[in-house]
Write a protein that holds these residues in place. Structure first.
Motif, mmCIF file in Angstrom:
data_model
loop_
_atom_site.group_PDB
_atom_site.id
_atom_site.type_symbol
_atom_site.label_atom_id
_atom_site.label_comp_id
_atom_site.label_asym_id
_atom_site.label_seq_id
_atom_site.Cartn_x
_atom_site.Cartn_y
_atom_site.Cartn_z
ATOM 1 N N MET A 97 -3.016 -2.409 1.986
ATOM 2 C CA MET A 97 -4.028 -3.459 1.844
ATOM 3 C C MET A 97 -3.892 -4.177 0.513
ATOM 4 S SD MET A 97 -7.261 -1.378 3.440
ATOM 5 C CE MET A 97 -8.275 -2.820 3.735
ATOM 6 N N ALA A 98 -4.089 -5.490 0.543
ATOM 7 C CA ALA A 98 -4.053 -6.299 -0.672
ATOM 8 C C ALA A 98 -5.306 -6.040 -1.492
ATOM 9 C CB ALA A 98 -3.966 -7.779 -0.307
ATOM 10 N N LEU A 99 -5.218 -6.326 -2.786
ATOM 11 C CA LEU A 99 -6.373 -6.114 -3.656
ATOM 12 C C LEU A 99 -7.590 -6.903 -3.168
ATOM 13 C CD1 LEU A 99 -7.578 -4.799 -6.182
ATOM 14 C CD2 LEU A 99 -6.791 -6.787 -7.493
ATOM 15 N N ALA A 100 -7.365 -8.134 -2.743
ATOM 16 C CA ALA A 100 -8.491 -8.959 -2.268
ATOM 17 C C ALA A 100 -9.197 -8.307 -1.081
ATOM 18 C CB ALA A 100 -8.006 -10.355 -1.902
ATOM 19 N N GLU A 101 -8.409 -7.701 -0.185
ATOM 20 C CA GLU A 101 -9.009 -7.002 0.973
ATOM 21 C C GLU A 101 -9.830 -5.802 0.497
ATOM 22 O OE1 GLU A 101 -6.316 -6.568 4.649
ATOM 23 O OE2 GLU A 101 -4.911 -6.711 2.964
#
Length: 226
Positions: A67-71
Motif C-alpha cells: 500500500m502507498a503512504l497516501a492509502e
C-alpha cells in the motif's frame, strides 16, 4: 541499579498502539525510551505499525508493503488516529528520549540505515537509537550497511541463539522475552558486554523480578509501573 523505562509501542495500555497519541502519552509518563515497529510501504516510506497487515489495527484490510503512504494515511486507527511515519514519530520525540526501532517488515534494513544517517547529519547521535529485530537477514544487512548502528537482537525462544547472533552482528543488546531470563543469564550477558532490554513486562510481580535481576531496560505497556 538504574534501568531504562521503555514504553512498548508508546504507552499501549493507555492509547492505541504505535500512534502519535501513544508516543505522546509515553513521554508524558516520563519514559527513558519508546519502542515501536517499522515496515516499508509501497512508496518507500517507513511507517510505524506492528503487523504485516492493516487488518487488526485499522479500518482497512491489506498488506502494509503493498500500500502507498497516501492509502495508509487515509485509514483510521480506532476512529480518530492515523498510521504514523517514522519521520512524524522522530519529530514528536525530538530527542526527549531514546528510540528503539524494531525492524518488523522485510527489507527494512537499508531504509532504516539511510534514515538514521540522515538524522546523524542533523545532529543526532547513534546513542539516541537502538535498532532491534527478530529477523536475522535484517540484522545482518544493517550491520554490514552501517556498523555504527547499535543493534538489539530480539528473541522469544532462545537466549543462546540471540547471543550467537549478537556476537555475529556485533550487537549492543539482547532483547529477550522476560520468561527467558534468570539472574545468572542476565549477569553472564552483561559480563560479556551486552545490555539486556526485556519485554513486554506488565505485571507488577514480573516487573519486580526483572528489576531484581538487574536488567538494563524494561519494555512495558504500562510505563508508569516501572
Amino acid at each position: 541499579m538504574s534501568f531504562l523505562k521503555i514504553g512498548h509501542r508508546g504507552a499501549k495500555a493507555h492509547a492505541p498502539e504505535n500512534t502519535l497519541a501513544s508516543f505522546q502519552k509515553a513521554l508524558d509518563l516520563g519514559v527513558d525510551g519508546i519502542e515501536f515497529d517499522v515496515h516499508v510501504c509501497a512508496t518507500g516510506e517507513l511507517v510505524v505499525i506492528h503487523d504485516f497487515t492493516i487488518d487488526r489495527t485499522t479500518s482497512g484490510s491489506g498488506e502494509v508493503h503493498k500500500m502507498a503512504l497516501a492509502e495508509l494515511k487515509a485509514l483510521k486507527v480506532e476512529a480518530e488516529h492515523t498510521i504514523a511515519t517514522l519521520d512524524e514519530v522522530m519529530e514528536l520525540v525530538d530527542k526527549k528520549c531514546m528510540v528503539n526501532i524494531e525492524m518488523k517488515g522485510r527489507h527494512t534494513a537499508k531504509p532504516v540505515s539511510d534514515f538514521l544517517k540522515n538524522l546523524i547529519r542533523k545532529g543526532y547521535s547513534y546513542d539516541d537509537f537502538i535498532v532491534s529485530s527478530f529477523q536475522r537477514e535484517e540484522l545482518e544487512e544493517i550491520s554490514k550497511l552501517n556498523p555504527d548502528v547499535q543493534l538489539g537482537v530480539l528473541t522469544q525462544a532462545s537466549m543462546k541463539e540471540a547471543w550467537d547472533w549478537a556476537e555475529q552482528f556485533n550487537a549492543k543488546a539482547i532483547h529477550p522475552h522476560f520468561s527467558l531470563l534468570t539472574e545468572s543469564n542476565v549477569r553472564k550477558a552483561q559480563e560479556a558486554g551486552y545490555k539486556i532490554y526485556t519485554w513486554t513486562v506488565n505485571n507488577p510481580e514480573d516487573i519486580a523480578r526483572m528489576k531484581s535481576y538487574g536488567v538494563d531496560g524494561i519494555i512495558s505497556d504500562y510505563p508508569e509501573r516501572l
